[in-house]
Design a protein around this motif. Structure first.
Motif, PDB file in Angstrom:
ATOM      1  N   ASP A 290      -7.174  -6.819  -9.489  1.00 31.87           N
ATOM      2  CA  ASP A 290      -6.374  -6.530  -8.126  1.00 31.87           C
ATOM      3  C   ASP A 290      -6.122  -5.009  -8.189  1.00 31.87           C
ATOM      4  N   HIS A 291      -5.348  -4.613  -9.323  1.00 36.68           N
ATOM      5  CA  HIS A 291      -4.787  -3.222  -9.194  1.00 36.68           C
ATOM      6  C   HIS A 291      -6.030  -2.316  -8.996  1.00 36.68           C
ATOM      7  N   VAL A 292      -7.129  -2.452  -9.496  1.00 32.86           N
ATOM      8  CA  VAL A 292      -8.293  -1.666  -9.344  1.00 32.86           C
ATOM      9  C   VAL A 292      -8.854  -1.555  -7.951  1.00 32.86           C
ATOM     10  N   LYS A 293      -8.756  -2.747  -7.174  1.00 32.06           N
ATOM     11  CA  LYS A 293      -9.104  -2.853  -5.746  1.00 32.06           C
ATOM     12  C   LYS A 293      -7.970  -2.121  -4.843  1.00 32.06           C
ATOM     13  N   GLU A 294      -6.691  -2.385  -5.305  1.00 29.33           N
ATOM     14  CA  GLU A 294      -5.700  -1.581  -4.584  1.00 29.33           C
ATOM     15  C   GLU A 294      -5.969  -0.049  -4.705  1.00 29.33           C
ATOM     16  N   ALA A 295      -6.246   0.373  -5.853  1.00 28.04           N
ATOM     17  CA  ALA A 295      -6.351   1.967  -6.022  1.00 28.04           C
ATOM     18  C   ALA A 295      -7.488   2.345  -5.388  1.00 28.04           C
ATOM     19  N   CYS A 296      -8.368   1.683  -5.119  1.00 28.95           N
ATOM     20  CA  CYS A 296      -9.582   2.241  -4.371  1.00 28.95           C
ATOM     21  C   CYS A 296      -9.389   2.115  -2.828  1.00 28.95           C
ATOM     22  N   LEU A 297      -8.344   1.368  -2.387  1.00 30.14           N
ATOM     23  CA  LEU A 297      -8.177   0.857  -1.008  1.00 30.14           C
ATOM     24  C   LEU A 297      -6.972   1.793  -0.662  1.00 30.14           C
ATOM     25  N   ASP A 298      -6.232   2.290  -1.463  1.00 34.94           N
ATOM     26  CA  ASP A 298      -4.879   3.415  -1.084  1.00 34.94           C
ATOM     27  C   ASP A 298      -5.783   4.583  -0.693  1.00 34.94           C
ATOM     28  N   LEU A 299      -5.138   4.982   0.225  1.00 37.47           N
ATOM     29  CA  LEU A 299      -5.615   6.234   0.852  1.00 37.47           C
ATOM     30  C   LEU A 299      -5.197   7.326   0.189  1.00 37.47           C
TER      31      LEU A 299
END
Length: 545
Positions: A290-299
């Motif tokens: 979930d951290h990986v996903k957030e890092a990729c979605l974080d502008l």
């Protein structure tokens, strides 16, 4: 209030830390802060649970432990980064001493020898991000140094483009984790106020390399051997030194504050307490998707990518072709090497000066924008001044003004490090940033070719455009971080907390905390510091612009 009150050592557990800022700043004994430190949580929680108490942070114990940390970590980090930059620079030094002619390099062959290191780092970054979460930091760094030292030593026997390319490829693979590891170490050991100077100090080794490395190479260039060419002596000398340093790294580099043997148990607790207000955690070996996903979605992850990409294109080109640019002004090989010394001095001053200014202002964006201006002026000078013997002085001045640009990269590192939380997210975000750096460094040298000497018009013109773009990206990122802080204020209000909180990680320990009207500012009581929350998940996180 007493700064050395009695420490409660009961074994009761609770889910959250409760500690007011008055206790931290004035030295009031903390309440019992035991938590359920499961293996999936930050290792700092486990250490506190094992100790049975958390300590109180005071200006005195903070200064004492910080000094211990600096004395152990900085010599190791500075030595490693000095050697890494020196090892990368051996290619440009070797080019001055006949590598291009002896290895029959033509067209873009030499450019690709500069680019392939970063191409290898680019491909290897996902593996590095995973390893930095799973592998102890000290062991990871020692192995990296050993393997890249072996790769550099092997370049001594490479006398063709293919052989040099393979060696440079492995050099890039084994160096791929150094910058991400250093960023992780800085996040793991230092308060956010302290990070710019520490990041700047090891990155400033770029400037030291250009001074000391140039002088060492100048000396090596005078060695006459019937067995080795001068450029082969350079590869072998620096490669063997790197292998030797790897042993020292293995013996003395600690893995984390929770396991460091040079700190006693109380000092370990102080080291952890120093980082509480960072709201970033210290160490967790669980990989969280979930951290990986957030890092990729974080502008902002992509802002870091764009910033590093933009600065790394001119950086890669100037690093690889810098000595050749100076030589094109009409200097011989040995004088060219010596004239690289002032270039390094300007780098050193710009890097440490920028770090100091960012610490003084407690802002990084404005300092980064300021550092973009001299390289823009330097590019204009090299493009507009006639390249002949009569203009050697102004041309050198333009080249030296461009050398302010290395001060930009460590501040981008620091900006990213200070604005990301969550163990896995920190590593993935750093990986994204390094990918941008690698792509830029791959492209950078290809914009210059030996056929364009002495003007190198295309490379310098592209660098000028990129420095201007970088200036604009910095302003956009500052605006976005301001928006994120407003969003967290709304989340705190919704959670029943004060909208405004003081970012104590950006203040000296013991400093009075007041708002604009001079009134004391209440700090949130719910402490999320060691819950391995991301900066999105933690409403107490304050972004630094």
């Amino acid at each position: 209030m007493s700064q050395h009150g009695e420490i409660t050592q009961s074994k009761c557990q609770q889910d959250e830390f409760v500690e007011t800022i008055e206790a931290e700043e004035a030295g009031k004994p903390t309440s019992s802060v035991h938590v359920d430190a499961s293996p999936k949580q930050d290792q700092a929680l486990q250490l506190i649970e094992d100790a049975g108490y958390s300590t109180t942070l005071t200006p005195e114990n903070n200064k004492r432990v910080l000094q211990k940390i600096d004395l152990r970590l900085l010599p190791i980090l500075l030595s490693i980064y000095f050697l890494q930059q020196l090892d990368k620079s051996t290619l440009s030094y070797a080019s001055v001493f006949g590598l291009v002619e002896k290895a029959h390099l033509h067209g873009k062959m030499y450019s690709w020898l500069g680019s392939v290191v970063y191409l290898a780092q680019l491909i290897f970054q996902p593996v590095v991000s995973y390893l930095l979460v799973k592998v102890p930091m000290g062991k990871f760094m020692a192995a990296s140094v050993l393997l890249w030292g072996i790769s550099l030593s092997c370049m001594t026997a490479a006398n063709s483009f293919a052989g040099l390319l393979v060696c440079r490829l492995f050099l890039g693979i084994f160096e791929a984790g150094i910058a991400p590891a250093f960023i992780a170490v800085t996040q793991m050991w230092y308060r956010r106020l302290e990070q710019p100077v520490r990041l700047g100090s090891w990155y400033a080794m770029n400037g030291v390399v250009n001074m000391v490395g140039s002088l060492i190479t100048y000396g090596l260039g005078h060695i006459h051997s019937s067995v080795f060419e001068p450029y082969q002596i350079i590869f072998l000398f620096f490669g063997l030194i790197t292998i030797g340093v790897s042993v020292a790294v293995l013996l003395f580099m600690p893995d984390s504050p929770t396991t460091a043997k040079f700190l006693n148990e109380e000092d370990k607790l102080v080291a952890i307490e120093r980082l509480r207000m960072n709201q970033q955690g210290i160490e967790s070996h669980e990989w969280k998707w979930d951290h990986v996903k957030e890092a990729c979605l974080d502008l902002k992850s992509w802002f870091w990518f764009a910033l590093m990409f933009t600065i790394s294109i001119p950086s890669g080109g100037i690093t690889t072709f810098g000595p050749l640019i100076v030589k094109s002004f009409g200097f011989n090989s040995l004088n060219t090497i010596l004239l690289n010394v002032p270039f390094g001095a300007v780098q050193l001053i710009a890097t440490m000066g920028g770090a100091w200014l960012a610490t003084y202002w407690k802002k990084k964006g404005p300092v980064l924008a300021l550092l973009c201006i001299p390289p823009i002026a330097g590019c204009v000078m090299l493009l507009r001044i006639t390249h002949d013997a009569a203009h050697k002085g102004p041309l050198l001045a333009g080249y030296y003004i461009i050398s302010v640009y290395p001060g930009i990269t460590p501040l981008i590192y620091s900006w990213s490090a200070a604005n990301t939380a969550g163990e896995t997210k920190k590593k993935v975000t750093t990986g994204i940033l390094i990918v941008g750096q690698c792509v830029g460094n791959v492209i950078g040298p290809t914009l210059y070719t030996t056929e364009e000497a002495p003007l190198y018009h295309r490379g310098l013109l592209s660098n000028l455009a990129l420095f201007c773009i970088l200036f604009c990206l910095i302003l956009l990122n500052m605006g976005y971080l301001t928006i994120l802080n407003k969003k967290h204020e709304q989340q705190r209000v919704a959670a029943g907390k004060d909208a405004k909180v003081v970012d104590h990680s950006m203040n000296e320990v013991g400093a009075a905390q007041t708002d604009k009207e001079g009134m004391p500012v209440q700090q949130v009581a719910n402490d999320n510091a060691f819950k391995d929350l991301t900066d999105w998940q933690n409403e107490d996180f304050v972004y630094v612009y």
